[in-house]
Design a protein around this motif. Structure first.
Motif, short mmCIF file in Angstrom:
data_model
loop_
_atom_site.label_atom_id
_atom_site.label_comp_id
_atom_site.label_asym_id
_atom_site.label_seq_id
_atom_site.Cartn_x
_atom_site.Cartn_y
_atom_site.Cartn_z
N ALA A 146 0.85 -1.19 0.00
CA ALA A 146 0.00 0.00 0.00
C ALA A 146 0.89 1.24 0.00
O ALA A 146 1.99 1.22 0.55
CB ALA A 146 -0.90 0.01 1.23
N VAL A 147 0.39 2.29 -0.64
CA VAL A 147 1.06 3.59 -0.62
C VAL A 147 0.05 4.59 -0.07
O VAL A 147 -1.11 4.59 -0.48
CB VAL A 147 1.47 4.02 -2.05
N VAL A 148 0.48 5.44 0.85
CA VAL A 148 -0.41 6.47 1.40
C VAL A 148 -0.12 7.81 0.74
O VAL A 148 1.05 8.20 0.65
CB VAL A 148 -0.18 6.68 2.92
N GLU A 186 -5.21 -0.25 -6.94
CA GLU A 186 -6.59 -0.03 -6.49
C GLU A 186 -6.61 1.22 -5.60
O GLU A 186 -5.90 1.28 -4.59
CB GLU A 186 -7.10 -1.24 -5.70
N ILE A 187 -7.39 2.20 -6.01
CA ILE A 187 -7.43 3.46 -5.26
C ILE A 187 -8.50 3.37 -4.18
O ILE A 187 -9.67 3.09 -4.48
CB ILE A 187 -7.71 4.65 -6.21
N LEU A 188 -8.08 3.58 -2.95
CA LEU A 188 -9.02 3.55 -1.83
C LEU A 188 -9.30 5.00 -1.43
O LEU A 188 -8.58 5.60 -0.62
CB LEU A 188 -8.43 2.77 -0.65
N ALA A 194 3.28 10.13 -3.96
CA ALA A 194 2.55 8.88 -3.74
C ALA A 194 2.28 8.17 -5.07
O ALA A 194 2.45 6.95 -5.18
CB ALA A 194 1.24 9.17 -3.02
N LEU A 195 1.88 8.92 -6.07
CA LEU A 195 1.55 8.29 -7.35
C LEU A 195 2.79 7.76 -8.05
O LEU A 195 2.77 6.69 -8.66
CB LEU A 195 0.79 9.28 -8.25
N LEU A 246 -3.70 2.25 -3.11
CA LEU A 246 -3.34 3.65 -2.94
C LEU A 246 -4.35 4.24 -1.95
O LEU A 246 -5.54 4.32 -2.24
CB LEU A 246 -3.42 4.35 -4.30
N ILE A 247 -3.85 4.61 -0.78
CA ILE A 247 -4.74 5.07 0.30
C ILE A 247 -4.79 6.60 0.25
O ILE A 247 -3.80 7.28 0.56
CB ILE A 247 -4.21 4.59 1.68
#
Ligand code: NDP
Length: 333
Positions: A170-172, A218-220, A178-179, A194-195
């Motif tokens: 996961a990346v915050v 997956e973008i959260l 982040a991207l 992607l949080i």
């Protein structure tokens, strides 16, 4: 650009174990490397100021942990951050900059020559000082980030991504950092969450489009991180969706790596007793110059830039710092 966690010691003054017999006098001292510091070095060296540069804990700065740099003028096919920093360092050395490994750990800017302690032991005296110490990655402030440091938590995808090949991570964050991290990891990992705390990105449109197109990202949206779990190493994260609303719910994701991409803190702490900073620590410069409130001390790059933070703007401000230093020294003579 993501580095991070590596220059924290810059903010840890160490006034012990000084060996005063080692005092070395220089005209221009540059602390910190990266596009700002190296550019300042090129200009100062070409002005015959014999600059000495201490590169800091991460020679080359944040760009050395980035992947492709596509927006620096002159590299029409793009260039990797480390390659670009190697090029610009060579250019600084070619004109006579004395580039050294070491880090400024304490300063006394109360009078000239300015005193700068390197690695807690070596004392330098400089007629003019150029601060190019950059910025360091921010963490969320969760206890679990410390608990799992080096065991699944990282603020540098390009440094640590390799360890997560074929795994879920996961990346915050929702900015360019982040991207960029998420896209880099997407090329190595099975899946990247992607949080993002809001329902919009802060990143540039081109990066947004790439992230949205990547099949294994997956973008959260509207998720915040509550904690991490795992037996000795990260095995998952507990998130809160729609925090503070009636729809608030807890979500758990299974991941092996947790990457921070939420911005940076300027490495200005050791100068704070003398140099004016804004409320979050960015060094204030007189608009249109690299001058700080202390005559003879100049700042360039990310340590003084909370607006643009680009390699090209850092390089430009490094040039300004060297020219300002040159003029200042000429006035003194
Ligand atoms: P930014 O400040 O642009 O973005 C930070 C992101 O992290 C935002 O989405 C922010 O959310 C989020 N965030 C901040 N704090 C928290 C928190 N506590 N919890 C959850 N999310 C949080 O920082 P960046 O480091 O991404 O970028 C800095 C600058 O560097 C920008 O100008 C960028 O364009 C540039 N850059 C350029 C690159 C390139 O050109 N290749 C690469 C990397 C950076 P919110 O939006 O809600 O505030």
């Amino acid at each position: 650009m993501a580095l991070f966690g590596k220059m924290e010691n810059l903010n840890t003054p160490n006034k012990e174990n000084k060996d005063m017999s080692e005092v070395e006098k220089v005209k221009v001292l540059i602390v910190g490397s990266g596009p700002a510091g190296y550019t300042a070095a090129i200009y100062a060296a070409r002005a015959n100021l014999s600059p000495v540069m201490y590169e800091g804990m991460q020679p080359g700065g944040q760009l050395t942990t980035t992947t492709e740099v596509e927006n620096f003028p002159g590299y029409s096919d793009g260039v990797t951050g480390p390659e670009m920093m190697e090029d610009v360092k060579k250019q600084a050395v070619r004109f006579g900059t004395d580039v050294r490994f070491g880090m400024a750990t304490a300063v006394d800017l109360s009078q000239r020559p300015f005193k700068v302690t390197i690695d807690g032991t070596k004392e330098m005296e400089a007629e003019a000082l150029i601060i190019a110490t950059g910025a360091t990655a921010k963490y969320l402030g969760l206890e679990d980030e410390t608990k799992y440091a080096g065991s699944g938590v990282s603020a540098c995808a390009t440094c640590d991504g390799f360890f997560y090949r074929g795994k879920d991570v996961a990346v915050v964050g929702g900015g360019d950092t982040a991207l960029e991290e998420a896209l880099y990891l997407a090329g190595l990992c099975k899946k990247v969450y992607l949080i993002v705390r809001r329902d919009v990105f802060r990143a540039s449109k081109v990066m947004q489009a790439r992230a949205e197109k990547a099949e294994n990202i997956e973008i959260l949206w509207k998720h915040q991180t509550k904690g991490l779990f795992g037996d000795g190493v990260v095995e998952g994260a507990t998130l809160v969706k729609n925090q503070g609303t009636p729809e608030e719910e807890e979500v758990k994701i299974a991941i092996d790596g947790f990457f921070l991409g939420i911005g940076h803190k300027p490495n200005s702490d050791i100068f704070a007793d003398y140099i004016d900073t804004n409320e979050v620590g960015y060094i204030k410069t007189i608009p249109g110059t690299a001058k700080t409130n202390v005559e003879g001390v100049f700042a360039c790059g990310d340590v003084q830039d909370d607006q643009y933070r680009q390699a090209v703007t850092a390089a430009g401000s490094g040039c300004m710092a060297a020219i300002d230093a040159e003029r200042f020294l000429a006035e003194q003579e």
